[in-house]
Design an enzyme around this catalytic site. Structure first.
Site, short mmCIF file in Angstrom:
data_model
loop_
_atom_site.label_atom_id
_atom_site.label_comp_id
_atom_site.label_asym_id
_atom_site.label_seq_id
_atom_site.Cartn_x
_atom_site.Cartn_y
_atom_site.Cartn_z
N HIS A 53 0.81 -1.22 0.00
CA HIS A 53 0.00 0.00 0.00
C HIS A 53 0.84 1.27 0.00
O HIS A 53 0.30 2.38 -0.06
CB HIS A 53 -0.92 0.00 1.22
CG HIS A 53 -1.95 1.09 1.18
ND1 HIS A 53 -2.91 1.18 0.18
CD2 HIS A 53 -2.16 2.14 2.00
CE1 HIS A 53 -3.65 2.25 0.40
NE2 HIS A 53 -3.24 2.84 1.49
N CYS A 54 2.17 1.15 0.06
CA CYS A 54 3.01 2.34 0.21
C CYS A 54 3.83 2.67 -1.04
O CYS A 54 3.62 3.70 -1.67
CB CYS A 54 3.95 2.17 1.40
SG CYS A 54 3.11 2.05 2.99
N ILE A 55 4.77 1.81 -1.39
CA ILE A 55 5.75 2.16 -2.43
C ILE A 55 5.10 2.42 -3.79
O ILE A 55 5.48 3.37 -4.47
CB ILE A 55 6.84 1.07 -2.53
CG1 ILE A 55 7.43 0.77 -1.15
CG2 ILE A 55 7.94 1.51 -3.49
CD1 ILE A 55 7.99 1.98 -0.43
#
Length: 391
Positions: free
Chosen positions: A242-244
């Site tokens: 969900h971040c990078i």
């Protein structure tokens, strides 16, 4: 649980009734939190989950920790953040601290959350304190966790900063004070964009090395002998979670809103998105050309090892490219029971080539190696085995 351990009484609010029921039954949905730890907190009466926003009225600190994904245009989707702010606002008591932990572009706290809360808060609530403290978490990391990872804290005024620092210093070993919420929000985007562009660099470099018959991992190991100015990153199927893959596009969107362009970041995003196609082509090149519909087994569909999280996994695009190239595709992942409406196969599934996309614990790859199955290792976790090719 970190707040519970620090002596706080905690209420978790979520719209997903099934998850709330699961948590209250003592079953943890998070790999890094054991059932025993959760059950102990529930038994002591210091933690419970609920779907009722009215419970917010008893809180002196409210943290907003909802996902901030991308929409169909791959632009920021703050619907869940707006929903959370709208849900808590009518029940906020006076002198409450509201902290946004969700990752977003600079100005989100000041321009979106604060106006929503101020417009909907109870009439008798005259003072609300606001801060941004973006989450820093690396699921499955045996070293770095909520407590020993420093937390950035940036608030809208001095009193808000004092209260926010006091809260995070109670649950973290170190809270790092920054001058504004915008600095904290921008820092989180920079942290994850740093990883995106370096992953893109090594993914592109891998393709150059492969075309020249050079083992990229040996090159990375060699470069890592330099004690300064270099940090090793490893190639893979792409970027997931969900971040990078998500946060840097909040940065590119924010740049456009301010009349600029994050061209370097956009290029890195494009390189990483092209990686699954490259992996698919590399794997199929290992199959005898006479086989028109090769059978391909994907090993590991979660976005990283040690977790069952399949959000934004690049394996979805890998599968799609393989199918577009005529392959019959199956998958195996000990930590993922169902994936995008399909069920896993066991390692006995007959295949022409296997792609090790994510090396999960408990994955008995010896079965494939013993059978002589060709494996494209995208994880650099198998060495010295016949039939195994590094990415």
């Amino acid at each position: 649980m970190a707040a519970v351990d620090a002596g706080w009484t905690v209420i978790g609010v979520d719209n997903f009734e099934a998850k709330v029921a699961q948590i209250n039954a003592g079953s943890s949905p998070v790999e890094d939190i054991s059932n025993a730890q959760l059950q102990a907190a529930i038994t002591k009466g210091v933690y419970k989950a609920t779907t009722n926003y009215a419970e917010v009225h008893s809180a002196s600190v409210i943290t907003i920790c909802v996902p901030t994904p991308l929409d169909e245009k791959r632009e920021p989707d703050l619907a869940l953040l707006r929903s959370a702010a709208t849900g808590i606002a009518p029940y906020i008591s006076d002198e409450t601290l509201v902290v946004s932990e969700s990752t977003s572009y600079p100005g989100t706290l000041r321009d979106i959350i604060i106006p929503i809360v101020n417009s909907l808060k109870p009439r008798q609530t005259s003072t609300v304190y606001f801060a941004s403290a973006p989450e820093r978490v690396n699921p499955g990391d045996p070293v770095w966790n909520q407590k020993n990872t420093p937390r950035l804290v940036g608030a809208i005024n001095g009193e808000s900063q004092i209260r926010a620092l006091a809260f995070y210093e109670s649950i973290c070993d170190a809270a790092v004070s920054v001058s504004t919420p915008e600095v904290a929000e921008a820092a989180k985007l920079l942290e994850n964009t740093f990883r995106l562009v370096n992953i893109a660099l090594v993914n592109e470099f891998t393709q150059l090395c492969s075309s020249s018959g050079i083992n990229v991992h040996e090159v990375i190991d060699a470069a890592s002998s330099k004690p300064y100015g270099f940090m090793p990153f490893r190639p893979g199927v792409g970027v997931g979670g969900h971040c990078i893959p998500v946060d840097p596009l909040y940065l590119t969107w924010w740049a456009r809103q301010n009349g600029g362009k994050a061209a370097f970041v956009e290029s890195a995003d494009s390189i990483n998105h092209a990686m699954p196609k490259y992996v698919a082509e590399r794997a199929l090149s290992m199959v005898d050309a006479s086989i028109k519909n090769p059978k391909v087994l994907i090993l590991g569909v979660a976005y990283k090892p040690g977790v069952g999280d399949v959000r934004e996994t690049p394996v979805s695009e890998l599968r799609d490219h393989l199918k577009a190239l005529g392959a019959d595709v199956a998958w195996h992942d000990p930590l993922v029971p169902v994936w995008e409406g399909s069920n896993p196969v066991d390692l006995a599934w007959d295949c022409d080539v296997a792609i090790l996309a994510t090396k999960q614990p408990g994955m008995q790859l010896e079965q494939l190696i013993t059978r002589g199955v060709q494996i494209l290792d995208c994880t650099n976790s198998i060495s010295g085995q016949a039939g195994v090719s590094p990415l």
